[in-house]
Design an enzyme around this catalytic site. Sequence first.
Site, short mmCIF file in Angstrom:
data_model
loop_
_atom_site.label_atom_id
_atom_site.label_comp_id
_atom_site.label_asym_id
_atom_site.label_seq_id
_atom_site.Cartn_x
_atom_site.Cartn_y
_atom_site.Cartn_z
N CYS A 150 -0.44 4.09 2.30
CA CYS A 150 -0.22 3.87 3.74
C CYS A 150 1.24 4.07 4.11
O CYS A 150 1.55 4.65 5.15
CB CYS A 150 -0.59 2.44 4.14
SG CYS A 150 -2.05 1.78 3.36
N ASP A 151 2.15 3.57 3.30
CA ASP A 151 3.55 3.46 3.73
C ASP A 151 4.54 4.34 2.98
O ASP A 151 5.70 4.43 3.39
CB ASP A 151 4.00 1.99 3.59
CG ASP A 151 3.15 1.06 4.45
OD1 ASP A 151 2.69 1.52 5.50
OD2 ASP A 151 2.94 -0.09 4.05
N CYS B 105 0.83 -1.20 0.00
CA CYS B 105 0.00 0.00 0.00
C CYS B 105 0.87 1.26 0.00
O CYS B 105 1.44 1.62 1.03
CB CYS B 105 -0.91 -0.01 1.22
SG CYS B 105 -1.92 1.47 1.34
#
Length: 333
Positions: free
Chosen positions: A152-153, A149
Amino acid sequence: MEFSLTDLSNPTKENGEERVNVLILGSGPAGLSAALYAARADLNPVVLTGMELGGQVSLTYTVENYPGFPEGVGGSEMVELFQKQAERFGARVEFDTATEVDLSQRPFRIQTYNTIYLADTLIITTGATPRHLNVPGEKELTGRGVSYCATCDGWFFKDKELIVVGGGDSALEEGIFLTRYANSVTIVHRRDELRAGPVLEKQARENPKVKFIWNSVVDEILGKEAVEAVRLKNVLDGSEREYPIDGVFIFIGHIPNTQLFEGQLEMDPMGYIQTDKWMRTNVPGVFAAGEAADSRFRQVITSAGMGAAAAIQANHFLSEFESELEAAGEIDS
Ligand code: NAP
């Protein structure tokens, strides 16, 4: 299959069991669109969010191909808007997950972490989960440099060197997104031709931070506390080399979240639920929509459309069933 003829009026709760007209499993675009349509048909639908509220799109930084948002819209913002709109018409969204389903008779029995639902119709919109490479080091280093992701990261990889595995639209779209943070993003693809569409290919090729390694696969992810390198294998000549890297983002497709229905619903060999063009599964009263049933389009707009169609069909199904009850004299016409 046995059909029990019971009153289809408002949902009731008895002995820890709740009777509902329409139960929707999953809260992505398909689920929330189904909820909107079912709510507007006065069916008081209940949506079980599953483990991931909003599904995959809520992890997407921006959605630029959903009509009505000419400047694009954040994935999580979009899901919030979908939910608000469905709730405005009476849908109820529960933070709960189905753990067991029995589709052998109606009402269908759905066990969740918190309760048991008896559902007269069921709409399955459980979506899909990113596919893993299944190579040594991947599991151990997930969250420590291995990610599925970018939204997200990505932030954790400021000024780092990254590789992205895959050659489809996701790999390119997410890879381009990662260039906001990373020094370089190297796309590792197992062929010498991308699967991604021409617009994303052009954007990637014109981005000075994006590089490509062709005809190669990641055989192993190396590192003690965090990712330090990958072992790359050239699929043409079989040669291998160690390639130092700070992070590995994997975008190689998805697996539908349909294990719960195995043995009860017809699926294709990849595990996607089979439906007809009216979103009907092989069990009358059970409908499926979105990525749990669609391996091809996988767009927010197509999932939302399928969800709406499933709810329209659920409404038809319930109306027909109600007519049967009336004819049998079991409810007042
Ligand atoms: P995809 O189109 O199935 O692409 C998967 C990619 O991963 C392919 O390039 C495939 O290689 C590669 N791959 C698969 N298994 C692999 C393995 N074990 N090792 C190495 N590489 C592997 O999946 P996707 O990119 O997630 O896209 C799915 C759908 O969503 C598509 O229909 C796509 O158009 C759509 N989508 C659209 C957008 C957009 O319109 N902006 C954005 C994201 C996704 P091969 O090419 O050799 O098979």
